[in-house]
Design a protein around this motif. Structure first.
Motif, PDB file in Angstrom:
ATOM      1  N   TRP A 276       0.973  -1.288  -0.094  1.00 56.45           N
ATOM      2  CA  TRP A 276      -0.008   0.033   0.058  1.00 56.45           C
ATOM      3  C   TRP A 276       0.865   1.056   0.038  1.00 56.45           C
ATOM      4  O   TRP A 276       1.922   1.502   0.784  1.00 56.45           O
ATOM      5  CB  TRP A 276      -0.935  -0.104   1.485  1.00 56.45           C
ATOM      6  N   LEU A 278       0.587   5.100   0.960  1.00 58.10           N
ATOM      7  CA  LEU A 278      -0.243   6.150   1.964  1.00 58.10           C
ATOM      8  C   LEU A 278       0.294   7.432   1.434  1.00 58.10           C
ATOM      9  O   LEU A 278       1.498   7.591   1.742  1.00 58.10           O
ATOM     10  CB  LEU A 278      -0.246   6.026   3.276  1.00 58.10           C
ATOM     11  N   SER A 279      -0.693   8.283   0.990  1.00 59.27           N
ATOM     12  CA  SER A 279      -0.036   9.743   0.802  1.00 59.27           C
ATOM     13  C   SER A 279      -0.734  10.592   1.500  1.00 59.27           C
ATOM     14  O   SER A 279      -1.904  10.673   1.868  1.00 59.27           O
ATOM     15  CB  SER A 279      -0.493  10.201  -0.602  1.00 59.27           C
ATOM     16  N   VAL A 280       0.140  11.084   2.527  1.00 62.53           N
ATOM     17  CA  VAL A 280      -0.367  12.069   3.594  1.00 62.53           C
ATOM     18  C   VAL A 280       0.302  13.353   3.720  1.00 62.53           C
ATOM     19  O   VAL A 280       1.519  13.404   3.135  1.00 62.53           O
ATOM     20  CB  VAL A 280      -0.149  11.110   5.156  1.00 62.53           C
ATOM     21  N   LEU A 287       1.926   6.709  11.763  1.00 58.95           N
ATOM     22  CA  LEU A 287       0.856   6.066  11.537  1.00 58.95           C
ATOM     23  C   LEU A 287       0.785   4.624  12.324  1.00 58.95           C
ATOM     24  O   LEU A 287       1.881   3.981  12.840  1.00 58.95           O
ATOM     25  CB  LEU A 287       0.662   5.621  10.075  1.00 58.95           C
ATOM     26  N   ARG A 318      -7.634   2.585   4.317  1.00 57.32           N
ATOM     27  CA  ARG A 318      -7.977   3.814   3.792  1.00 57.32           C
ATOM     28  C   ARG A 318      -8.770   4.953   4.702  1.00 57.32           C
ATOM     29  O   ARG A 318      -8.460   5.999   4.855  1.00 57.32           O
ATOM     30  CB  ARG A 318      -9.251   3.589   2.720  1.00 57.32           C
ATOM     31  N   ALA A 321      -5.598   6.349   6.551  1.00 55.61           N
ATOM     32  CA  ALA A 321      -4.887   7.265   5.727  1.00 55.61           C
ATOM     33  C   ALA A 321      -5.876   8.617   5.552  1.00 55.61           C
ATOM     34  O   ALA A 321      -5.272   9.622   5.861  1.00 55.61           O
ATOM     35  CB  ALA A 321      -4.831   6.847   4.232  1.00 55.61           C
ATOM     36  N   HIS A 327      -4.661   9.930   1.572  1.00 52.80           N
ATOM     37  CA  HIS A 327      -5.569   8.537   1.003  1.00 52.80           C
ATOM     38  C   HIS A 327      -4.432   7.542   0.664  1.00 52.80           C
ATOM     39  O   HIS A 327      -3.331   7.699   0.938  1.00 52.80           O
ATOM     40  CB  HIS A 327      -6.069   9.023  -0.418  1.00 52.80           C
ATOM     41  N   ALA A 328      -5.213   6.483   0.249  1.00 54.28           N
ATOM     42  CA  ALA A 328      -4.434   5.065   0.213  1.00 54.28           C
ATOM     43  C   ALA A 328      -4.656   4.681  -1.126  1.00 54.28           C
ATOM     44  O   ALA A 328      -5.695   4.605  -1.452  1.00 54.28           O
ATOM     45  CB  ALA A 328      -4.619   4.194   1.325  1.00 54.28           C
TER      46      ALA A 328
END
Length: 373
Positions: A276, A278-280, A287, A318, A321, A327-328
């Motif tokens: 995965w 993850l854009s954060v 996390l 999701r 995220a 979002h993921a």
């Protein structure tokens, strides 16, 4: 200066054959799978349809090092383009991953993926100056050009980046390039994730020549690139341990190409071992399952391979995220029935639908590569 050349091709004949295949598919309503080297065919929802092979439509059309612009056909191998740029001391700034020897320029932009330099220089879409595409009616359309200020209405050239071929067949691209940095250095630090994130955010607010960062398993590595004096000053101010130049190149390449040992934990044969992305926000706190992650882009890109046993579901990932403000994406492997990309908000989805209707009314191009329905 001469640059590596593709074998001569009959561009008009190849273009005519591509058009004939597109028009026939549109008349039958048959989906087409647009494919170059196929090195990113696993990305997104599973490909389907009759293959539209772009590899023959190749070659560098124009390259003026003084103008920092290269124009090439979509089927041109990335390796060929990078070799031509290297001869002139230049590079593709966004450091695109190849994921295999057959990677092409068209596939690079269609996937919209970038390497470690992404947060410091920009995404692929930021360097697309112009594009020639074929729409779902077989018409050849030109957008943008070979200069930065050449856009009116929809900036279609940049919209193509990351669209996975769902808007049209990319035929030709003009890409802005940059000079290769004069000096580079990689520094290593031992620290937990929370401290690494704090350091990365503090350094990100300072005038340092950062060009890459990675934290994994208690080690933070930071790459510096630019003028020699700037790199030396940053190295002295930041501290850390210098990484051997050859080892540093191998390390950043392993991140770009996902051959780093972290990514090897996600084999196809291991059920549930999904990778995965993850854009954060860069400032997001660590996390859950912090030690099982690899973090890039100053904290903004967090790779996670949940364990198959009792691991969180796609929905739970999701939610994690989203709670962090991002979002993921189900990047590799796993059950794509859960959806690869996080669904768009209704307004953005409507804009995408209108774009697809305008460019591909029969919906034949890479059908459902972005979303299953």
């Amino acid at each position: 200066m001469n640059h590596p050349q593709s074998p001569p091709i009959d561009a008009q004949a190849i273009l005519a054959a591509l058009r004939a295949q597109v028009v026939a598919a549109a008349e039958r309503g048959t989906p087409l799978e647009i494919r170059g080297g196929g090195t990113k065919a696993w990305y997104g929802q599973a490909p389907a349809g009759e293959r539209l092979d772009m590899r023959a439509y190749r070659g560098i059309v124009a390259y003026d090092p003084a103008e920092l612009v290269i124009t090439a056909r979509a089927g041109t191998p990335l390796a060929e383009i990078e070799a031509a740029l290297a001869l002139c001391g230049q590079l593709l700034p966004f450091e695109p991953p190849h994921y295999g020897p057959g990677a092409t320029l068209g596939g690079c932009i269609a996937a919209g993926l970038a390497g470690p330099r992404r947060p410091h220089v920009g995404a692929p879409r930021d360097f697309v100056l112009g594009a020639v595409i074929m729409n779902g009616r077989g018409q050849v359309l030109h957008f943008g050009g070979q200069v930065m200020k050449n856009v009116a209405g929809y900036d279609v050239s940049r919209v193509l980046a990351g669209a996975l071929g769902t808007l049209g067949v990319i035929l030709e691209l003009s890409i802005k390039v940059l000079p290769r940095p004069v000096a580079e250095a990689t520094l290593s630090f031992t620290m937990p994730q929370s401290e690494a994130l704090e350091r990365l955010n503090r350094w990100g607010g300072q005038p340092l020549p950062l060009s890459g960062s990675c934290w994994h398993a208690g080690e933070l590595r930071v790459r510096l690139a630019g003028a020699g004096a700037a790199v030396d000053a940053a190295r002295a101010a930041m501290g850390g341990i210098d990484v051997d130049a050859r080892a540093a190149v191998a390390f950043w390449t392993s991140l770009r190409e996902q051959t780093h040992p972290f990514f090897a934990r996600s084999p196809v044969s291991a059920p549930g071992a999904a990778l995965w992305r993850l854009s954060v926000p860069q400032t997001a706190a660590p996390l859950p399952h912090a030690q099982e992650q690899l973090i890039e882009w100053g904290g903004a890109q967090r790779w996670w391979i949940p364990t198959a046993e009792n691991g969180p579901s796609a929905g739970e990932i999701r939610e994690i995220a989203a709670a962090a403000g991002g979002h993921a994406t189900l990047f590799r492997h796993g059950d794509k029935a859960a959806g690869v990309f996080t669904p768009l908000p209704e307004a953005q989805h409507a804009i995408g639908e209108r774009l697809q209707q305008a460019f591909d009314p029969s919906r034949i191009f890479n059908r459902h590569r972005l979303y299953a329905a």
